[in-house]
Design a protein around this motif. Structure first.
Motif, mmCIF file in Angstrom:
data_model
loop_
_atom_site.group_PDB
_atom_site.id
_atom_site.type_symbol
_atom_site.label_atom_id
_atom_site.label_comp_id
_atom_site.label_asym_id
_atom_site.label_seq_id
_atom_site.Cartn_x
_atom_site.Cartn_y
_atom_site.Cartn_z
ATOM 1 N N ARG B 141 79.230 66.337 60.104
ATOM 2 C CA ARG B 141 78.414 65.235 60.592
ATOM 3 C C ARG B 141 78.338 65.267 62.123
ATOM 4 O O ARG B 141 77.290 65.037 62.713
ATOM 5 C CB ARG B 141 79.055 63.932 60.114
ATOM 6 C CG ARG B 141 78.131 62.774 60.081
ATOM 7 C CD ARG B 141 78.686 61.688 59.173
ATOM 8 N NE ARG B 141 78.412 61.969 57.788
ATOM 9 C CZ ARG B 141 79.320 62.019 56.832
ATOM 10 N NH1 ARG B 141 80.571 61.814 57.096
ATOM 11 N NH2 ARG B 141 78.960 62.280 55.598
ATOM 12 N N ALA B 144 75.886 67.962 63.004
ATOM 13 C CA ALA B 144 74.511 67.659 62.585
ATOM 14 C C ALA B 144 73.936 66.479 63.366
ATOM 15 O O ALA B 144 72.795 66.505 63.783
ATOM 16 C CB ALA B 144 74.459 67.386 61.087
ATOM 17 N N ASP B 145 74.721 65.451 63.591
ATOM 18 C CA ASP B 145 74.203 64.219 64.202
ATOM 19 C C ASP B 145 74.588 64.084 65.671
ATOM 20 O O ASP B 145 73.751 64.052 66.549
ATOM 21 C CB ASP B 145 74.765 62.977 63.507
ATOM 22 C CG ASP B 145 74.289 62.854 62.086
ATOM 23 O OD1 ASP B 145 73.419 63.658 61.691
ATOM 24 O OD2 ASP B 145 74.787 61.965 61.383
ATOM 25 N N GLY B 146 75.895 63.961 65.887
ATOM 26 C CA GLY B 146 76.395 63.532 67.184
ATOM 27 C C GLY B 146 75.956 64.448 68.311
ATOM 28 O O GLY B 146 75.643 63.994 69.412
ATOM 29 N N ALA B 148 73.375 66.396 68.283
ATOM 30 C CA ALA B 148 72.028 66.851 67.925
ATOM 31 C C ALA B 148 71.165 67.194 69.131
ATOM 32 O O ALA B 148 70.299 68.046 69.054
ATOM 33 C CB ALA B 148 71.324 65.787 67.093
#
Lengths: 433, 433
Positions: B141, B144-146, B148
């Motif tokens: 995560r 993928a997110d933080g 990005a």
């Protein structure tokens, strides 16, 4: 769906410039992820004529916040101007104009987070604030998503880079507090008026934000007990080191049986604690979850690009929500009523350093006092002092209630053998064994 | 929207039992977050009669995978049985039956991640696999997110708890590799056949998964160069320590100009590197992003509840997607074609330990060879050996290409002054200065 999402920036200082750079430099990546481009559409600044270190057209700068906040072309407001009351007003107007808001403003979120969140939700808007705590570390997302299925018992953070830099220099180079602070000021890590950093206020704001999320409880800024580092001496660090501890300014949040405590204070950490090797201006947040156990997030706590990275991550999250049509729906409102521990429910170990008259029976007076308040000793260090007839005594207690600890501190001065209390600190972990 | 989401479990071992416990114990929290409850509906097991440590009704256990995978009541399949070919078949059938899949299976994702992702997307289903790498750490995560909005240049991971435990014991307690391995086996940290762990294969699978995400490139398992720790000696650790390094089994992924390299190898880390103080069975992933700089995620790499925490976080993500009607849409497909660095594009520092005949001109022979391949020395340590006329020489090089380094290793044996190469390792960071 629009082919380009327009961003309005409030502020073009360190973080704002970083946001402009990242959006410009990562356009290809962003288009791949979002299926649309991002454009900086309008920027609120104080002085349009000022030289800028970023490549930005002068026409999109304005000194009128309404041209940003109420601009019908703009989808997302990015607030990186700082300040509290005016800024709050702008953000509330932005929500009324149905704009999503990303902010890096810890002061604002610490003070008015709940109110702003309510306004966002009421208007179907997003409010994201990853950059408000620990700059480049995705800790807010970590708490909200990654550890969602766990119960967080304890959260400890080194969330202020300035104080961590000062304590590191005192520890590793034997500098005094004053010299280390001056160095930090020279390097731009500390402000000319360093109060908010060194007295722990900045860290307290961040801990209010983090503990609110971690415990799903409306912790207010005034619930956070604060002690700064301005009284820490290199002698304290030396004695701590001898007993296996490193000093850090620790934001501490703990809950048990639904009752919470939150504080910021200089703390002696056992050298084997993962936070004890977080040095210089770095930040880290240690999270203990009932199921996951120990985890830690480490990274830069400030700086133009690190903080801007978190801001842009939030923008990405908002745009994804826009594409999915779910803005304003991902909010976690507090699940529990605020419930704070009382002084007799707060447990900790303590480090107490005293100057004691080196005479027969001195120690038994001390032990009698501690025993009267049910506090026992885990470690004792006694060394002679240069001044004749005096001894340095360092005590590390076993866990004691804050109530008993405060009583001991109150009465210890009355003991005839005690010449003075040099210092006292919270202790976390086992130290030397 | 359903009031309860039904989960089908494939497997009820260590991680499966943890998932059952978390779903049972955190029902209130989950309902608050998701607006619906989670139910374990059916569980595939090998032996229905076996005593279980979790509270589960025997009627929901089955030995027929179809009762889980094709069960019309079930929304989400959670795969925690391990294995590869059969498991892949079940998961593909689950996607065909329009079920979302959460898996903790690194072997499967490392080998067939792209194929499974394609099948998921084609069926409008989610595939999540946070628990496949570094158990309780939300690194997938995080990538993928933080992060990005950043470009990840380097990722270094301690992603295998067994080898980290062994190396920590060798380092801190001076144990031999064999003794440390036996201890790890006694404690259940290492399997009876420890090959997959100690030879780096387990870490390689995790690095394939991580580097794929970090670089948005289809890195295959066979692209990961692997060296294990079974030849590491405590003498190596001792000499590394003298020069300011700690040995860790490091998964290393680096990209420059769109070209990547990925390896797993025992590596000497500078003691001031954040990964060097990650001890015992803990895992950590260090990420260097162009904008954010240094970040690190630290936590337990395995264990029933930590791993189950990640599984349940994934379930939460799938349920949120279900409520938003966006399953199968959050996938990031690789943005770039695979492009791997050649041997003359891979730069590193190296540690080389030799036994050399202690005679006049010995050193000049060595320097001549290294110079011929443009490799210069950063550190040299020479100590007499007990065997008369021999010396221990440890060299740490400045950065060199892998091509030149391999040539030196090839020719060094031919030097008449060299009695033998004791060991050679990658080096990361500055060590003693």
């Amino acid at each position: 769906m629009k082919e380009s999402i327009s961003i309005g920036l409030l502020g073009l200082g360190t973080v704002g410039s970083g946001v402009v750079k990242l959006v410009q430099n990562h356009q290809e990546q962003l288009v791949h992820q979002l299926g649309c481009s991002l454009t900086i559409h309008k920027v609120l600044v104080r002085d349009i004529e000022k030289e800028r270190e970023v490549d930005i057209r002068r026409e999109i700068l304005t000194t009128d916040y309404k041209e940003v906040v109420l601009n019908p072309e703009i989808d997302i407001i990015v607030e990186v101007m700082g300040g509290i009351e005016d800024t709050k007003k702008y953000i509330l107007e932005a929500f009324q104009a149905k704009k999503h808001v990303v902010t890096a403003n810890k002061d604002l979120i610490a003070l008015y987070g709940s109110e702003l969140q309510d306004a966002a939700t009421a208007n179907g808007c997003d409010l994201y604030y990853e950059a408000s705590v620990a700059g480049g570390i995705p800790i807010i997302r970590g708490l909200a998503d990654g550890l969602a299925s766990d119960k967080i018992e304890k959260l400890m953070g080194i969330v202020n880079g300035t104080t961590n830099y000062i304590l590191t220099k005192m520890d590793k180079e034997g500098l005094s507090y004053e010299t280390a602070l001056q160095n930090a000021q020279k390097l731009g890590y500390a402000e000319a008026d360093p109060t908010a950093d060194v007295e722990g206020l900045d860290a307290a704001r961040k801990m209010a934000i983090l503990s609110r999320l971690a415990f799903s409880m409306n912790i207010d800024l005034e619930d956070v007990e604060v002690t700064g580092i301005s009284k820490v001496t290199k002698e304290d660090l030396k004695y701590g080191d001898m007993l296996g501890y490193t000093m850090k300014l620790i934001g501490y949040a703990h809950q048990v049986d639904g009752k919470a405590e939150v504080s910021v204070q200089p703390t002696f950490l056992s050298k084997n604690h993962p936070l004890s090797s977080v040095n210089d201006e770095y930040n880290a947040v240690y999270v203990y979850g009932e199921a996951v156990g120990e985890t830690m997030f480490y990274g830069p706590g400030a700086g133009s690009l690190p903080t801007a990275t978190s801001v842009v991550s939030d923008i990405v999250a908002v745009v994804k929500n826009m594409r999915l049509g779910v803005n304003g729906k991902n909010t976690l409102l507090p699940q529990y009523e605020k419930n704070l521990k009382k002084a007799d429910e707060r447990l900790a170990k303590y480090f107490i350093r005293l100057h004691v008259r080196d005479e027969v029976g001195a120690f038994s007076e001390l032990t009698k006092l501690f025993s009267a308040y049910s506090i026992s000793f885990e470690k004792i260090l006694q060394l002679p002092l240069e001044e004749k007839g005096l001894a340095e005594i360092v005590i590390v207690t076993h866990k004691a209630t804050m109530e008993n600890y405060q009583s001991v501190l109150q009465h210890i001065r009355d003991l005839s053998v005690v010449k003075g209390i040099q210092s006292f600190y919270r202790v976390e972990g086992d130290g030397l064994k």
